[in-house]
Scaffold this motif. Structure first.
Motif, mmCIF file in Angstrom:
data_model
loop_
_atom_site.group_PDB
_atom_site.id
_atom_site.type_symbol
_atom_site.label_atom_id
_atom_site.label_comp_id
_atom_site.label_asym_id
_atom_site.label_seq_id
_atom_site.Cartn_x
_atom_site.Cartn_y
_atom_site.Cartn_z
ATOM 1 N N SER A 28 0.825 -1.205 0.000
ATOM 2 C CA SER A 28 0.000 0.000 0.000
ATOM 3 C C SER A 28 0.865 1.264 0.000
ATOM 4 C CB SER A 28 -0.914 -0.036 1.224
ATOM 5 O OG SER A 28 -1.606 1.164 1.358
ATOM 6 N N LEU A 125 3.451 -2.562 15.609
ATOM 7 C CA LEU A 125 2.344 -3.030 14.768
ATOM 8 C C LEU A 125 1.604 -4.191 15.427
ATOM 9 C CD1 LEU A 125 3.949 -3.164 11.188
ATOM 10 C CD2 LEU A 125 2.651 -1.303 12.214
ATOM 11 N N ASP A 127 0.820 -7.835 16.526
ATOM 12 C CA ASP A 127 1.201 -9.142 15.986
ATOM 13 C C ASP A 127 1.559 -9.124 14.502
ATOM 14 O OD1 ASP A 127 0.638 -10.129 18.447
ATOM 15 O OD2 ASP A 127 -1.345 -10.928 17.929
ATOM 16 N N ARG B 99 -14.631 -5.038 0.761
ATOM 17 C CA ARG B 99 -13.347 -5.728 0.909
ATOM 18 C C ARG B 99 -12.671 -5.305 2.223
ATOM 19 N NH1 ARG B 99 -9.142 -3.610 -2.256
ATOM 20 N NH2 ARG B 99 -9.842 -1.726 -1.211
ATOM 21 N N ARG B 102 -14.510 -6.821 5.226
ATOM 22 C CA ARG B 102 -14.195 -8.243 5.329
ATOM 23 C C ARG B 102 -12.797 -8.446 5.907
ATOM 24 N NH1 ARG B 102 -11.407 -10.842 1.414
ATOM 25 N NH2 ARG B 102 -11.188 -13.097 1.656
ATOM 26 N N PHE B 103 -11.827 -7.637 5.455
ATOM 27 C CA PHE B 103 -10.452 -7.750 5.935
ATOM 28 C C PHE B 103 -10.402 -7.591 7.455
ATOM 29 C CE2 PHE B 103 -6.169 -6.138 6.810
ATOM 30 C CZ PHE B 103 -5.374 -6.977 6.046
ATOM 31 N N ARG B 107 -9.713 -10.592 10.528
ATOM 32 C CA ARG B 107 -8.659 -10.465 11.538
ATOM 33 C C ARG B 107 -9.227 -10.542 12.956
ATOM 34 N NH1 ARG B 107 -6.958 -10.078 7.472
ATOM 35 N NH2 ARG B 107 -4.817 -10.488 6.922
ATOM 36 N N ASN B 111 -8.672 -13.354 15.942
ATOM 37 C CA ASN B 111 -8.161 -12.851 17.205
ATOM 38 C C ASN B 111 -6.728 -12.359 17.105
ATOM 39 O OD1 ASN B 111 -8.787 -12.155 19.730
ATOM 40 N ND2 ASN B 111 -9.146 -14.227 20.488
ATOM 41 N N ARG B 112 -6.398 -11.789 15.957
ATOM 42 C CA ARG B 112 -5.042 -11.288 15.794
ATOM 43 C C ARG B 112 -4.970 -9.858 16.305
ATOM 44 N NH1 ARG B 112 -1.458 -13.481 11.143
ATOM 45 N NH2 ARG B 112 -0.096 -12.444 12.602
ATOM 46 N N LYS B 113 -3.989 -9.628 17.175
ATOM 47 C CA LYS B 113 -3.842 -8.279 17.725
ATOM 48 C C LYS B 113 -2.861 -7.492 16.872
ATOM 49 C CE LYS B 113 -5.304 -9.414 22.345
ATOM 50 N NZ LYS B 113 -5.731 -10.762 21.846
ATOM 51 N N GLU B 114 -3.370 -7.062 15.721
ATOM 52 C CA GLU B 114 -2.515 -6.338 14.795
ATOM 53 C C GLU B 114 -2.927 -4.876 14.782
ATOM 54 O OE1 GLU B 114 -3.221 -8.272 11.109
ATOM 55 O OE2 GLU B 114 -1.814 -9.883 11.543
ATOM 56 N N ASP B 115 -1.929 -4.021 14.892
ATOM 57 C CA ASP B 115 -2.272 -2.607 14.839
ATOM 58 C C ASP B 115 -2.198 -2.077 13.407
ATOM 59 O OD1 ASP B 115 -3.006 -0.109 15.514
ATOM 60 O OD2 ASP B 115 -1.048 0.527 16.206
ATOM 61 N N ILE B 116 -2.853 -2.789 12.508
ATOM 62 C CA ILE B 116 -2.988 -2.301 11.129
ATOM 63 C C ILE B 116 -4.440 -2.549 10.770
ATOM 64 C CG2 ILE B 116 -2.320 -2.617 8.715
ATOM 65 C CD1 ILE B 116 0.299 -3.801 9.621
ATOM 66 N N CYS B 117 -5.140 -1.535 10.277
ATOM 67 C CA CYS B 117 -6.520 -1.780 9.900
ATOM 68 C C CYS B 117 -6.734 -1.397 8.446
ATOM 69 C CB CYS B 117 -7.475 -1.028 10.813
ATOM 70 S SG CYS B 117 -7.172 0.735 10.807
ATOM 71 N N ASP B 120 -5.881 1.991 7.066
ATOM 72 C CA ASP B 120 -4.483 2.307 6.748
ATOM 73 C C ASP B 120 -4.141 1.817 5.348
ATOM 74 O OD1 ASP B 120 -3.865 3.247 9.371
ATOM 75 O OD2 ASP B 120 -3.668 1.175 10.056
ATOM 76 N N LEU B 121 -4.608 0.602 5.049
ATOM 77 C CA LEU B 121 -4.176 -0.087 3.831
ATOM 78 C C LEU B 121 -4.867 0.437 2.582
ATOM 79 C CD1 LEU B 121 -4.143 -3.677 5.327
ATOM 80 C CD2 LEU B 121 -2.228 -2.108 5.038
#
Ligand SMILES: [Zn+2]
Lengths: 220, 204
Positions: A28, A125, A127, B99, B102-103, B107, B111-117, B120-121
């Motif tokens: 991106s 970030l 995980d 899309r 759904r993404f 996530r 249960n993924r603790k990702e700080d990207i949503c 951002d993408l």
């Protein structure tokens, strides 16, 4: 000029949303500065959305939809305000950052001096991976290493070489255990990159090998 | 008031994508400008059942599919003003919203603790930052002032300055032409102007 782009397959997966968060973030950020790849993604989006148009939908009235429609139209309109793009500051120099990375500029901890003329600012970030902004001053070099996992890099500003190729602002780079390299910058303005790894690096030469037991601390 | 609105699934032009796109664009405009519920009901009637079929395939579960439809169509209602017909068709815009939803849903389920949503993408639901027209006035230097000094700039900086100040191109045009990021054009411009200024001062 930009020479290294994501593959068509990576762009396709990105448009579909069938991609890891870490890879999506770097793709991106690349597309934000590469109009060529952005156009490809726009084309893929248009193709994917024609699938929705071609679905033959039931025309019967559906009470679940009637209810959904009514509840949505009770929701307030959301006003969105543009935010001023934050820039990265290092030693009084300011860098513009691709849009997808801008939110993480705030999360960027203080710059710490790593080895020689290499600086690092970690980005949390969760995980999704271990991310850093890395700045190589002119003459700065990251010791030769290979990768236990995958290393994704976007050149934010400047130029560097790694013994395998020369890179310029906007380039998108994927490295794995088949690549051994030693990134260094000879550009007078140095080079700022954003990188994500899923596993610590493995240093391969000379005294830097002593770093391996601690490589989870450096360049994590 | 709302109860009387039925799902209008049949549009005059359902067969032809182009006509359908034009009609949907017009409807989105009416939702954006007047919060027109009739227009929204038409958009909903067309897209909600299609999104459900699509979501069912993607999520494999009726409840999740309906959640995806609801979240997507809620964004369409709340943020219709962010739709830009110049950038793509309504169905492409709505597809990209779906899309994104759904993404984030997948996530969360994992249960993924990702700080990207997804915002951002694929920042489709964010207002574009207005370009604060690049270089501020006090950084600008006229070419007459500069004269010979111009040739002392590094090649890359000179190319950018030439394109902008002599050929009159915008920074975006220069970025596209040289296949370099816009940010790089900006920083080269800043550096070049700073260097010219320094040289001018040294010459005084
Ligand atoms: Zn590209």
């Amino acid at each position: 000029m930009i020479n290294y782009h994501p593959t068509d397959k990576q762009l396709q997966q990105f448009a579909e949303g069938n991609i890891s968060s870490a890879l999506a973030l770097v793709v991106s950020a690349h597309c934000d500065v590469c109009s060529q790849c952005q156009e490809k993604v726009d084309d893929i989006n248009a193709k994917l959305s024609s699938v929705i148009e071609n679905i033959h939908a039931h025309e019967d009235k559906d009470p679940a939809f009637e209810k959904m429609l009514a509840s949505i139209m009770q929701m307030p309109i959301v006003d969105t305000k543009p935010v001023v793009a934050p820039r990265i500051e290092l030693d009084g120099r300011f860098f513009d950052v691709p849009r997808p990375l801008q939110r993480f500029v705030k999360h960027t901890g203080n710059w710490s001096h790593l080895l020689g003329k290499v600086w690092q600012a970690p980005v949390d970030l969760g995980d999704a991976g271990i991310a850093n902004f890395i700045y190589m001053e002119k003459g700065g070099r990251v010791p030769e290493h290979t990768h236990r996992g995958t290393e994704l890099t976007l050149v934010v500003d400047g130029e560097f070489s790694d013994g395998l190729a020369d890179y310029d602002s906007g380039d998108f780079i994927v490295m794995d255990n088949e690549h051994i390299h030693s990134p260094h910058s000879n550009a007078s303005e140095g080079c700022l990159v954003f990188s994500i790894v899923d596993k610590p690096l493995h240093f391969t030469s000379g005294i830097a090998r002593l770093l391996n037991p601690f490589s989870h601390l450096f360049f994590k | 008031m709302l109860v009387g609105i039925s799902l209008e699934n049949k549009l005059q032009n359902t067969g032809k994508p182009k006509d359908c796109a034009d009609e949907m664009s017009q409807l989105l405009l009416e939702v954006a400008s007047q919060r027109c519920k009739r227009s929204y009901a038409k958009i909903f009637g067309y897209f909600a059942p299609r999104l459900r079929s699509y979501a069912l395939k993607q999520m494999g579960n009726e409840a999740l599919a309906m959640e995806m439809v609801q979240d997507t169509m809620t964004n369409v209602w709340q943020k219709a003003h962010l739709f830009n017909a110049e950038k793509g068709s309504p169905s492409t815009w709505i597809f990209t919203i779906a899309r994104n939803i759904r993404f984030d849903m997948l996530r969360k389920l994992k249960n993924r603790k990702e700080d990207i949503c997804s915002d951002d993408l694929w920042p489709i639901l964010c207002e574009q930052t207005p370009d604060q027209n690049e270089v501020s006035l006090d950084e600008q230097v006229t070419l007459e002032q500069v004269g010979q000094l111009f040739n002392n700039l590094p090649d890359k900086q000179r190319a950018v300055i030439e394109a902008i100040y002599i050929d009159g191109k915008s920074q975006q045009e220069v970025a596209d032409e040289l296949a370099i990021p816009l940010g790089t054009v900006k920083s080269r411009t800043r550096l070049a102007l700073q260097r010219l200024k320094d040289m001018l001062e040294a010459n005084d």
